[in-house]
Design a protein around this motif. Sequence first.
Motif, PDB file in Angstrom:
ATOM      1  N   ARG A  78      44.877  39.467  -6.757  1.00 37.01           N
ATOM      2  CA  ARG A  78      46.451  39.227  -6.685  1.00 37.01           C
ATOM      3  C   ARG A  78      46.869  38.275  -5.692  1.00 37.01           C
ATOM      4  NH1 ARG A  78      49.617  44.504  -6.104  1.00 37.01           N
ATOM      5  NH2 ARG A  78      48.688  44.624  -8.412  1.00 37.01           N
ATOM      6  N   ILE A  79      47.511  37.122  -6.154  1.00 36.36           N
ATOM      7  CA  ILE A  79      48.035  36.196  -5.001  1.00 36.36           C
ATOM      8  C   ILE A  79      49.638  36.152  -5.040  1.00 36.36           C
ATOM      9  CG2 ILE A  79      48.138  33.822  -4.331  1.00 36.36           C
ATOM     10  CD1 ILE A  79      45.329  33.465  -5.517  1.00 36.36           C
ATOM     11  N   THR A  80      50.262  36.585  -4.150  1.00 38.02           N
ATOM     12  CA  THR A  80      51.972  36.528  -3.868  1.00 38.02           C
ATOM     13  C   THR A  80      51.964  35.210  -2.844  1.00 38.02           C
ATOM     14  OG1 THR A  80      51.692  38.627  -3.819  1.00 38.02           O
ATOM     15  CG2 THR A  80      53.835  37.745  -3.368  1.00 38.02           C
ATOM     16  N   TYR A  81      52.669  34.438  -3.698  1.00 40.42           N
ATOM     17  CA  TYR A  81      53.139  33.051  -2.866  1.00 40.42           C
ATOM     18  C   TYR A  81      54.555  33.175  -2.647  1.00 40.42           C
ATOM     19  CZ  TYR A  81      55.195  31.923  -7.737  1.00 40.42           C
ATOM     20  OH  TYR A  81      56.042  32.181  -8.810  1.00 40.42           O
ATOM     21  N   PRO A  82      54.929  32.531  -1.402  1.00 38.49           N
ATOM     22  CA  PRO A  82      56.150  32.593  -0.582  1.00 38.49           C
ATOM     23  C   PRO A  82      57.271  31.692  -1.437  1.00 38.49           C
ATOM     24  CG  PRO A  82      54.659  30.767   0.199  1.00 38.49           C
ATOM     25  CD  PRO A  82      53.587  31.728  -0.583  1.00 38.49           C
ATOM     26  N   ALA A  83      58.533  32.110  -1.183  1.00 39.33           N
ATOM     27  CA  ALA A  83      59.477  31.257  -1.694  1.00 39.33           C
ATOM     28  C   ALA A  83      59.745  30.076  -0.897  1.00 39.33           C
ATOM     29  CB  ALA A  83      60.743  32.065  -1.742  1.00 39.33           C
ATOM     30  N   HIS A  84      60.145  28.922  -1.756  1.00 40.34           N
ATOM     31  CA  HIS A  84      60.738  27.784  -1.185  1.00 40.34           C
ATOM     32  C   HIS A  84      62.120  28.003  -0.434  1.00 40.34           C
ATOM     33  CE1 HIS A  84      62.174  23.543  -0.652  1.00 40.34           C
ATOM     34  NE2 HIS A  84      61.147  23.201  -1.202  1.00 40.34           N
ATOM     35  N   PRO A  85      62.233  27.509   0.847  1.00 36.41           N
ATOM     36  CA  PRO A  85      63.472  27.972   1.686  1.00 36.41           C
ATOM     37  C   PRO A  85      64.790  27.506   1.060  1.00 36.41           C
ATOM     38  CG  PRO A  85      62.142  26.363   2.757  1.00 36.41           C
ATOM     39  CD  PRO A  85      61.409  26.900   1.561  1.00 36.41           C
ATOM     40  N   SER A  86      64.773  26.379   0.179  1.00 39.90           N
ATOM     41  CA  SER A  86      66.118  25.874  -0.315  1.00 39.90           C
ATOM     42  C   SER A  86      66.062  26.014  -1.664  1.00 39.90           C
ATOM     43  CB  SER A  86      66.164  24.560   0.158  1.00 39.90           C
ATOM     44  OG  SER A  86      65.137  23.611  -0.521  1.00 39.90           O
ATOM     45  N   ASP A  87      65.228  26.742  -2.511  1.00 38.69           N
ATOM     46  CA  ASP A  87      65.063  26.785  -3.934  1.00 38.69           C
ATOM     47  C   ASP A  87      64.334  28.184  -4.305  1.00 38.69           C
ATOM     48  OD1 ASP A  87      65.387  26.831  -6.652  1.00 38.69           O
ATOM     49  OD2 ASP A  87      64.426  24.761  -6.941  1.00 38.69           O
ATOM     50  N   ARG A  88      64.873  29.277  -4.279  1.00 41.98           N
ATOM     51  CA  ARG A  88      64.032  30.368  -4.571  1.00 41.98           C
ATOM     52  C   ARG A  88      63.435  30.572  -5.719  1.00 41.98           C
ATOM     53  NH1 ARG A  88      64.609  33.706   0.023  1.00 41.98           N
ATOM     54  NH2 ARG A  88      65.443  32.202   1.766  1.00 41.98           N
ATOM     55  N   SER A 113      55.377  36.138  -7.201  1.00 41.92           N
ATOM     56  CA  SER A 113      56.198  35.256  -6.391  1.00 41.92           C
ATOM     57  C   SER A 113      57.064  36.618  -5.372  1.00 41.92           C
ATOM     58  CB  SER A 113      57.455  34.780  -7.086  1.00 41.92           C
ATOM     59  OG  SER A 113      58.394  35.737  -7.699  1.00 41.92           O
ATOM     60  N   LYS A 114      57.382  35.995  -4.166  1.00 46.13           N
ATOM     61  CA  LYS A 114      58.117  36.962  -3.221  1.00 46.13           C
ATOM     62  C   LYS A 114      59.323  36.254  -2.852  1.00 46.13           C
ATOM     63  CE  LYS A 114      55.426  35.726   1.017  1.00 46.13           C
ATOM     64  NZ  LYS A 114      54.516  36.128   1.921  1.00 46.13           N
ATOM     65  N   THR A 115      60.096  37.024  -2.273  1.00 41.05           N
ATOM     66  CA  THR A 115      61.596  36.595  -1.994  1.00 41.05           C
ATOM     67  C   THR A 115      61.535  36.022  -0.609  1.00 41.05           C
ATOM     68  OG1 THR A 115      62.131  38.728  -1.258  1.00 41.05           O
ATOM     69  CG2 THR A 115      62.724  38.345  -3.608  1.00 41.05           C
ATOM     70  N   THR A 116      60.519  36.107   0.124  1.00 40.89           N
ATOM     71  CA  THR A 116      60.618  35.757   1.564  1.00 40.89           C
ATOM     72  C   THR A 116      60.066  34.222   1.698  1.00 40.89           C
ATOM     73  OG1 THR A 116      58.740  36.760   1.987  1.00 40.89           O
ATOM     74  CG2 THR A 116      60.633  37.892   2.516  1.00 40.89           C
ATOM     75  N   ALA A 117      60.626  33.313   2.413  1.00 39.02           N
ATOM     76  CA  ALA A 117      60.338  31.956   2.659  1.00 39.02           C
ATOM     77  C   ALA A 117      59.646  31.992   4.047  1.00 39.02           C
ATOM     78  CB  ALA A 117      61.551  30.988   2.479  1.00 39.02           C
ATOM     79  N   ASP A 118      58.459  32.453   4.253  1.00 45.02           N
ATOM     80  CA  ASP A 118      57.516  32.577   5.460  1.00 45.02           C
ATOM     81  C   ASP A 118      56.331  31.614   5.389  1.00 45.02           C
ATOM     82  OD1 ASP A 118      55.924  33.964   3.700  1.00 45.02           O
ATOM     83  OD2 ASP A 118      56.317  35.847   4.739  1.00 45.02           O
ATOM     84  N   ASN A 119      56.152  30.860   4.292  1.00 45.44           N
ATOM     85  CA  ASN A 119      54.939  30.060   4.658  1.00 45.44           C
ATOM     86  C   ASN A 119      53.672  30.736   4.438  1.00 45.44           C
ATOM     87  OD1 ASN A 119      56.825  27.993   4.385  1.00 45.44           O
ATOM     88  ND2 ASN A 119      56.422  27.021   6.683  1.00 45.44           N
ATOM     89  N   PHE A 120      53.718  31.971   3.997  1.00 44.39           N
ATOM     90  CA  PHE A 120      52.674  32.618   3.978  1.00 44.39           C
ATOM     91  C   PHE A 120      52.245  33.230   2.599  1.00 44.39           C
ATOM     92  CE2 PHE A 120      52.999  33.368   8.516  1.00 44.39           C
ATOM     93  CZ  PHE A 120      51.522  33.366   8.867  1.00 44.39           C
ATOM     94  N   TYR A 121      51.083  32.991   2.291  1.00 42.93           N
ATOM     95  CA  TYR A 121      50.403  33.501   0.813  1.00 42.93           C
ATOM     96  C   TYR A 121      49.853  35.138   1.160  1.00 42.93           C
ATOM     97  CZ  TYR A 121      50.565  28.901  -1.320  1.00 42.93           C
ATOM     98  OH  TYR A 121      50.695  27.737  -1.904  1.00 42.93           O
ATOM     99  N   GLU A 122      49.949  35.974   0.206  1.00 44.51           N
ATOM    100  CA  GLU A 122      49.242  37.182   0.431  1.00 44.51           C
ATOM    101  C   GLU A 122      48.338  37.281  -0.569  1.00 44.51           C
ATOM    102  OE1 GLU A 122      52.498  40.146   0.736  1.00 44.51           O
ATOM    103  OE2 GLU A 122      53.120  39.469   2.464  1.00 44.51           O
ATOM    104  N   VAL A 123      47.014  37.576  -0.118  1.00 48.88           N
ATOM    105  CA  VAL A 123      45.997  37.719  -1.150  1.00 48.88           C
ATOM    106  C   VAL A 123      45.445  38.998  -1.143  1.00 48.88           C
ATOM    107  CG1 VAL A 123      43.776  36.604  -1.996  1.00 48.88           C
ATOM    108  CG2 VAL A 123      45.757  35.128  -0.747  1.00 48.88           C
TER     109      VAL A 123
END
Length: 580
Positions: A78-88, A113-123
């Motif tokens: 499972r890969i959770t990808y970060p949000a874009h800071p200016s376009d969620r 997808s996740k709601t935080t724009a932290d530049n981190f993928y969680e795998v």
Amino acid sequence: MALPEVILQRQFRATIEWLAEQTRPFKAWVFADQVTRRRVEYQLKQKGIEARIYSAYKPLVHYFLEDAPLDDSIERIRITYPAHPSDRKSKRFLLEAFPLAGLLEKYQIEFRSKTTADNFYEVMFFSRNGDVQVERVFAPNKFQQDHTNEYIFSPCGWIQFSEQEQFALKCDVHRLFEQLIGHLQSWTWPEQEPYFDRLKVHVDVPFADLKLKWGEEHISFIEALHEDIYFSLIEFFNVYSGREADSRELQPGQIVPEVCYHDGPWQLQVTLEPYQAIEFPAEKALSADALAQVSEPLTPNKITATLTQLTQDLEGQSLDGMSRRGLNVPASLFEGTHPGVVITGAQHANETTGTCALLRALPILRKEYPVALGCIPMHNPEGANLYHQLRRDNPLHMLHAARYTALGNDIQSQSDEQNFEKALRNKIVAATGAKLHLNLHGYPSHEWTRPFSGYSPRGFELWAIPKGFFLIMRHQPGKADAARAFLEAITQDLSQFEALVSYNQRQLKCYRAHAGTLPFELINGFACDVSERENLHVEFELVTEYPDETSIGADFRLGHQTQFEFIRAAFAHLDIVNQT
């Protein structure tokens, strides 16, 4: 003839060399290939310094290639990808993970997808025995103002000495890009277009390409830099001319990014030089059997020789158009008793499978269908000339600098008063009385990125990753029913081509995983886009899009076989468009 003028020459120290001089442990993200990064890590370790250097370009894909704990015990990922800071709602970080859905197809893979724009993928790795391993993968990005004065969120370098001490790096390639754009902004350009004959940007890059084990994908920072330089300069000159940045009417001259691998420092040289087409050796016409086995793009002379021979054998009439720079545009006319058809290929010269298919189909069409027929297999000879120049160094790159003419504009945007490539097409339409134009195109066979302009190719986001063979139907008002019936019949025939159906299904599966819902409707399993155009030059224009930039070998043969089968299917159902 004017002599070339070097207007900028710079050498840039590689950022990774600066990393090699550090005296304390760190983690860093830079634009360098794995071999180079591992070499510097080893050098530092010999000095007693622990360092880990990651790729700042496509960091999640590199993580799976270099570090992920993949073995037969893993069942799903499972890969959770970060949000874009200016376009969620943006799928930017999901696109940057392409083509993991293909590379990891042996596992059950899920993207969230996740709601935080932290530049981190969680795998998360789920083992068959119930164990779960969680990893976080950093993807450094930052906002910066670009050459169109927009603030964009793009990949950047990064160094971390500790959680408290970490910051973005202005890497070698950022300095190169900044100096290139800055110098061109300060240069005194003419007020009238074209601004130059040829603007050549030569860049030496110490970042080797990496072939991936899925489709025609590879990681090529060299290719990405070619694309970003080319389209950034188009945007810059559009703004300079007073147009919108994405205008296709600009005629600045020929922009040639010549980006090559070089095991040494980053080097940049910008030259203003006269336009000069290269001379290709004379070549003989290809037989039907030889055409069917072609496994790479045909050279301009081979196209011309083959069309000339076919026209003579089939008792047609040769026509010679002329490009703005004086190159021949080979074309042919054939008489018929039924409403005409025009077929063109390689309007964008790096889209090459349609040309081969047209030449293959011509004898069959003349034998089986009594229609007036006009064909232009190489509609953009200036682009083709440049394309084959650039292929010498990078034969697997998409090379979009060859997309347009030597004036830097799309043939379609030429005015009716200009007596060049578009005028030849219009002449053939008039001579044949054509109702139908089969316009054979292609698009990238692998991911298209612009890493310093927001990652996705601005203005061409739809074409960023391949989605199989699809069709674009344009029709005049009142022709919608016939247009749809024509598409239904053609796609029904194509659905019997098993190799193409399998190819499309595999690409569409990966596309949906990384880009979401296909923006076109599916007709008999093929993506199709239908639109009405009031001022269309014929009643129906049917555009093919096969991912052929840049295919070779079996992939190229499948491409021109697909375009060939499409032409056959279209002619088999001409009665649908001729009855309107």
